[in-house]
Design a protein around this motif. Sequence first.
Motif, PDB file in Angstrom:
ATOM      1  N   VAL A   1     -24.557 -51.568 -21.587  1.00 51.39           N
ATOM      2  CA  VAL A   1     -25.672 -50.909 -21.210  1.00 51.39           C
ATOM      3  C   VAL A   1     -26.221 -50.899 -19.695  1.00 51.39           C
ATOM      4  N   GLN A   2     -26.938 -48.757 -19.631  1.00 54.67           N
ATOM      5  CA  GLN A   2     -27.349 -48.752 -18.566  1.00 54.67           C
ATOM      6  C   GLN A   2     -28.652 -48.182 -18.777  1.00 54.67           C
ATOM      7  N   ASP A   3     -30.367 -48.200 -18.133  1.00 48.04           N
ATOM      8  CA  ASP A   3     -30.770 -47.851 -18.033  1.00 48.04           C
ATOM      9  C   ASP A   3     -31.548 -48.099 -19.899  1.00 48.04           C
ATOM     10  N   GLY A   4     -31.044 -49.776 -19.861  1.00 49.47           N
ATOM     11  CA  GLY A   4     -32.314 -49.783 -21.018  1.00 49.47           C
ATOM     12  C   GLY A   4     -30.574 -49.484 -22.533  1.00 49.47           C
ATOM     13  N   ARG A   5     -29.881 -47.802 -22.432  1.00 49.31           N
ATOM     14  CA  ARG A   5     -29.533 -48.012 -23.508  1.00 49.31           C
ATOM     15  C   ARG A   5     -28.474 -48.416 -23.938  1.00 49.31           C
ATOM     16  N   LEU A   6     -27.499 -48.514 -25.203  1.00 46.69           N
ATOM     17  CA  LEU A   6     -26.383 -48.743 -25.385  1.00 46.69           C
ATOM     18  C   LEU A   6     -24.975 -47.996 -24.961  1.00 46.69           C
ATOM     19  N   LEU A   7     -24.307 -47.917 -24.443  1.00 42.31           N
ATOM     20  CA  LEU A   7     -23.323 -47.390 -24.265  1.00 42.31           C
ATOM     21  C   LEU A   7     -22.104 -47.409 -24.869  1.00 42.31           C
TER      22      LEU A   7
END
Length: 116
Positions: free
Chosen positions: A14-20
């Motif tokens: 996760v980066q900045d609350g987004r699933l990568l």
Amino acid sequence: NLLEKHNIKRVPIVQDGRLLGIVSRANLLQAMASRGDANVLQPDDAKLREAVMASLRKQPGSIALVNVFAEAGVISLWGYADSESERKAIRVAAELTPGVSAVNDNLRVNRMKMSS
């Protein structure tokens, strides 16, 4: 070690609350092994892994979906085989490789391949 200890098979990235994406234990081990970091693989482990891979390349069938890891003479097999008989052949080839003291067979049969 933490993933193994807590029986965690996959971890979300996760980066900045987004699933990568999702990373598995096998993905992490493969990345560490491919780095060739002396703290990750001892020279004997690297040689043993390559010997097992050479043995597997001699086997009929595809080993493209098989990851091999070596640590202190113990081989861990991860990935997929096209059939149960291929899974067993991969395990036996690893077991018969000189220097292997044990094999952890974590292979799964590729059900998608079987149904086609």
